[in-house]
Scaffold this active site. Structure first.
Site, PDB file in Angstrom:
ATOM      1  N   MET A  30      22.968  11.356  68.640  1.00  0.00           N
ATOM      2  CA  MET A  30      23.478  12.416  67.760  1.00  0.00           C
ATOM      3  C   MET A  30      23.156  13.784  68.372  1.00  0.00           C
ATOM      4  O   MET A  30      23.141  14.801  67.667  1.00  0.00           O
ATOM      5  CB  MET A  30      22.874  12.290  66.368  1.00  0.00           C
ATOM      6  CG  MET A  30      23.286  10.976  65.701  1.00  0.00           C
ATOM      7  SD  MET A  30      23.244  11.029  63.923  1.00  0.00           S
ATOM      8  CE  MET A  30      21.528  11.383  63.650  1.00  0.00           C
ATOM      9  N   LEU A  33      19.169  16.409  72.428  1.00  0.00           N
ATOM     10  CA  LEU A  33      18.569  15.385  73.283  1.00  0.00           C
ATOM     11  C   LEU A  33      17.155  15.756  73.738  1.00  0.00           C
ATOM     12  O   LEU A  33      16.826  16.924  73.912  1.00  0.00           O
ATOM     13  CB  LEU A  33      19.455  15.169  74.515  1.00  0.00           C
ATOM     14  CG  LEU A  33      20.886  14.738  74.202  1.00  0.00           C
ATOM     15  CD1 LEU A  33      21.639  14.471  75.497  1.00  0.00           C
ATOM     16  CD2 LEU A  33      20.930  13.513  73.300  1.00  0.00           C
ATOM     17  N   HIS A  34      16.366  14.730  73.928  1.00  0.00           N
ATOM     18  CA  HIS A  34      15.002  14.900  74.435  1.00  0.00           C
ATOM     19  C   HIS A  34      14.739  13.801  75.456  1.00  0.00           C
ATOM     20  O   HIS A  34      15.612  12.967  75.740  1.00  0.00           O
ATOM     21  CB  HIS A  34      13.990  14.875  73.288  1.00  0.00           C
ATOM     22  CG  HIS A  34      14.164  13.705  72.378  1.00  0.00           C
ATOM     23  ND1 HIS A  34      13.862  12.421  72.755  1.00  0.00           N
ATOM     24  CD2 HIS A  34      14.647  13.616  71.115  1.00  0.00           C
ATOM     25  CE1 HIS A  34      14.128  11.599  71.770  1.00  0.00           C
ATOM     26  NE2 HIS A  34      14.620  12.299  70.756  1.00  0.00           N
ATOM     27  N   GLY A  36      13.274  11.102  75.359  1.00  0.00           N
ATOM     28  CA  GLY A  36      13.518   9.731  74.903  1.00  0.00           C
ATOM     29  C   GLY A  36      14.961   9.310  75.210  1.00  0.00           C
ATOM     30  O   GLY A  36      15.202   8.250  75.793  1.00  0.00           O
ATOM     31  N   HIS A  37      15.928  10.192  74.849  1.00  0.00           N
ATOM     32  CA  HIS A  37      17.333   9.879  75.148  1.00  0.00           C
ATOM     33  C   HIS A  37      17.551   9.781  76.657  1.00  0.00           C
ATOM     34  O   HIS A  37      18.266   8.901  77.137  1.00  0.00           O
ATOM     35  CB  HIS A  37      18.260  10.993  74.637  1.00  0.00           C
ATOM     36  CG  HIS A  37      18.245  11.187  73.154  1.00  0.00           C
ATOM     37  ND1 HIS A  37      17.708  12.308  72.562  1.00  0.00           N
ATOM     38  CD2 HIS A  37      18.710  10.411  72.156  1.00  0.00           C
ATOM     39  CE1 HIS A  37      17.863  12.221  71.253  1.00  0.00           C
ATOM     40  NE2 HIS A  37      18.459  11.074  70.971  1.00  0.00           N
ATOM     41  N   GLN A 148      12.899   2.352  70.867  1.00  0.00           N
ATOM     42  CA  GLN A 148      12.016   1.565  69.999  1.00  0.00           C
ATOM     43  C   GLN A 148      11.504   2.383  68.817  1.00  0.00           C
ATOM     44  O   GLN A 148      11.107   1.827  67.797  1.00  0.00           O
ATOM     45  CB  GLN A 148      10.850   1.024  70.853  1.00  0.00           C
ATOM     46  CG  GLN A 148       9.683   0.407  70.101  1.00  0.00           C
ATOM     47  CD  GLN A 148      10.041  -0.912  69.429  1.00  0.00           C
ATOM     48  OE1 GLN A 148      11.102  -1.473  69.704  1.00  0.00           O
ATOM     49  NE2 GLN A 148       9.184  -1.392  68.559  1.00  0.00           N
ATOM     50  N   LYS A 149      11.516   3.721  68.933  1.00  0.00           N
ATOM     51  CA  LYS A 149      10.986   4.532  67.829  1.00  0.00           C
ATOM     52  C   LYS A 149      11.697   4.184  66.514  1.00  0.00           C
ATOM     53  O   LYS A 149      11.060   4.060  65.477  1.00  0.00           O
ATOM     54  CB  LYS A 149      11.149   6.024  68.106  1.00  0.00           C
ATOM     55  CG  LYS A 149      10.537   6.876  66.984  1.00  0.00           C
ATOM     56  CD  LYS A 149      10.673   8.333  67.239  1.00  0.00           C
ATOM     57  CE  LYS A 149      11.996   8.889  66.850  1.00  0.00           C
ATOM     58  NZ  LYS A 149      12.247   8.938  65.393  1.00  0.00           N
ATOM     59  N   SER A 185      11.445  13.234  69.082  1.00  0.00           N
ATOM     60  CA  SER A 185      12.495  13.097  68.077  1.00  0.00           C
ATOM     61  C   SER A 185      13.210  14.439  67.974  1.00  0.00           C
ATOM     62  O   SER A 185      12.585  15.496  68.140  1.00  0.00           O
ATOM     63  CB  SER A 185      11.858  12.751  66.726  1.00  0.00           C
ATOM     64  OG  SER A 185      12.756  13.029  65.692  1.00  0.00           O
ATOM     65  N   SER A 186      14.494  14.378  67.674  1.00  0.00           N
ATOM     66  CA  SER A 186      15.254  15.627  67.530  1.00  0.00           C
ATOM     67  C   SER A 186      14.686  16.463  66.380  1.00  0.00           C
ATOM     68  O   SER A 186      14.783  17.679  66.376  1.00  0.00           O
ATOM     69  CB  SER A 186      16.718  15.303  67.246  1.00  0.00           C
ATOM     70  OG  SER A 186      17.181  14.408  68.229  1.00  0.00           O
TER      71      SER A 186
END
Ligand code: PAF
Length: 279
Positions: A30, A33-34, A36-37, A148-149, A185-186
Site C-alpha cells: 500500500m 515503503l520501508h 521491510g517492503h 511476517q509482521k 511499518s508505514s
C-alpha cells in the site's frame, strides 16, 4: 522500471511474460515503503525473471475512514525505491479502476479472519483477500511475497491460495526491525517523538514472552499477563490484544506448545501498532 496504471495493461504485460516462460514474482503493497517492503522486492528480484510491485491503498480494508485518510501517500519516493530494489513493473491502479461503481464481489476466508485483527477491525480481512485476489488475477504471479509482521494476514492469504487452488507459492519473509526492535511499518511515520520512544515496548514484550517460553513456561495466561505488565509500564499505551496462538489455526493455546506465535496489537498514543514473533 515501468509504471503501469491500467489493469488491462498490467494483464497484457504479465500475460506476455508468461508466454515467454518468465517466472513472475509479485509484492503487493500500500506504499509508504520501508526496508521491510524492500527486502521483499529484493528477494523477489533474486528468484524471478519479472518482478511486479503494486501500490494501492485499498479503501475496503480500512474500517475507520480516519485511518484511510491519514494513510501516508509518498508515490514519488516509493517509485524510486521500488526501481532501486530491482522491480520491473510498478502497478498503481486507482480506486475507481479496482472498484467501479458496479463492483459487488468479495472474497472472505471465514474462520481465520475472525479473531485478533478481525475482531478489532471488522471487515479488514475481507478487504485484504478481495483486493489480493484481484491483484493475483491481474498479475498472474508464480511467487508472492509477504512480511511476517502481518502474520495473520499471511496465514489468511495462505489459506485463500489453498482453498481456491491458486497456482501460487507464498513466501513469508522475516520482519525487518529498527535498531531498538520496533517492527518497520508505514504507520511508524505517524508516531510522535514520545510515542516513537514508547513503541519499542512491543518488542520488549515479545522478547519477554519468548524468554518465558524458552525457559519452559507453558501457561499462556501467565505469559500474556507478563506481556501486559511490560506494556502497561509505559504510559500512553493501550492493549487491543496479546496472545500466544497456534501458528496454523491462530487459536489461543491454553498450554503453549512449540512452534507458537505470539501476537500483539497495541495503541501507542494515537497510533495502533501490531507485532508478532514465532518461538
Ligand atoms: O499488507 C498490505 O500492505 C496490504 O494489506 C496488502 C497485502 C497490500 C493488501 O492491500
Amino acid at each position: 522500471m515501468r509504471i503501469i496504471r491500467h489493469p488491462a495493461e498490467i494483464r497484457r504485460l504479465t500475460r506476455r511474460a508468461k508466454q515467454q516462460g518468465k517466472r513472475i514474482g509479485f509484492v503487493p503493497t500500500m506504499g509508504a515503503l520501508h526496508e521491510g517492503h524492500l527486502s521483499l522486492i529484493r528477494k523477489a528480484r533474486g528468484e524471478n525473471r519479472l518482478v511486479v510491485v503494486s501500490i494501492f491503498v485499498n479503501p475496503i480494508q480500512f474500517n475507520r475512514a480516519s485511518d484511510l485518510r491519514s494513510y501516508p501517500c509518498t508515490l514519488q519516493r516509493d517509485a524510486r525505491l521500488v526501481a532501486e530494489a530491482g522491480a520491473d513493473l510498478l502497478f498503481v491502479p486507482s480506486a475507481k479502476q479496482m472498484y467501479p461503481a458496479s463492483f459487488q464481489t468479495t472474497v472472505e476466508i471465514s474462520n481465520l479472519s475472525r479473531p485478533w485483527e478481525g475482531r478489532f477491525r471488522p471487515g479488514h480481512f475481507r478487504g485484504v483477500t478481495t483486493v489480493v485476489s484481484k491483484l493475483f488475477n491481474l498479475v498472474q504471479p508464480d511467487i508472492v511475497y509477504f512480511g511476517q509482521k502481518d502474520a495473520q494476514q499471511a496465514r489468511v492469504v495462505r489459506q485463500m491460495i489453498r482453498d481456491l487452488n491458486l497456482d501460487i507459492t507464498l513466501r513469508v519473509l522475516p520482519t525487518v526491525r529498527e535498531p531498538d526492535g520496533l517492527a518497520m511499518s508505514s504507520r511508524n511515520q505517524r508516531l510522535s517523538t514520545e510515542a516513537r520512544r514508547s513503541s519499542r515496548v512491543l518488542f520488549q514484550a515479545l522478547q519477554e514472552a519468548t524468554r518465558l517460553i524458552q525457559w519452559g513456561h507453558r501457561r499462556e495466561n501467565e505469559i500474556v499477563r507478563r506481556m501486559r505488565q511490560v506494556i502497561r509500564s509505559v504510559p500512553g499505551t493501550r492493549i487491543d490484544y496479546a496472545a500466544v496462538v497456534d501458528p496454523e489455526t491462530l487459536e489461543r493455546m491454553r498450554r503453549v506448545r512449540r512452534p507458537a506465535l505470539i501476537l500483539l496489537a497495541v495503541w501507542v498514543g494515537k497510533i495502533r501498532l501490531i507485532d508478532c514473533c514465532e518461538v
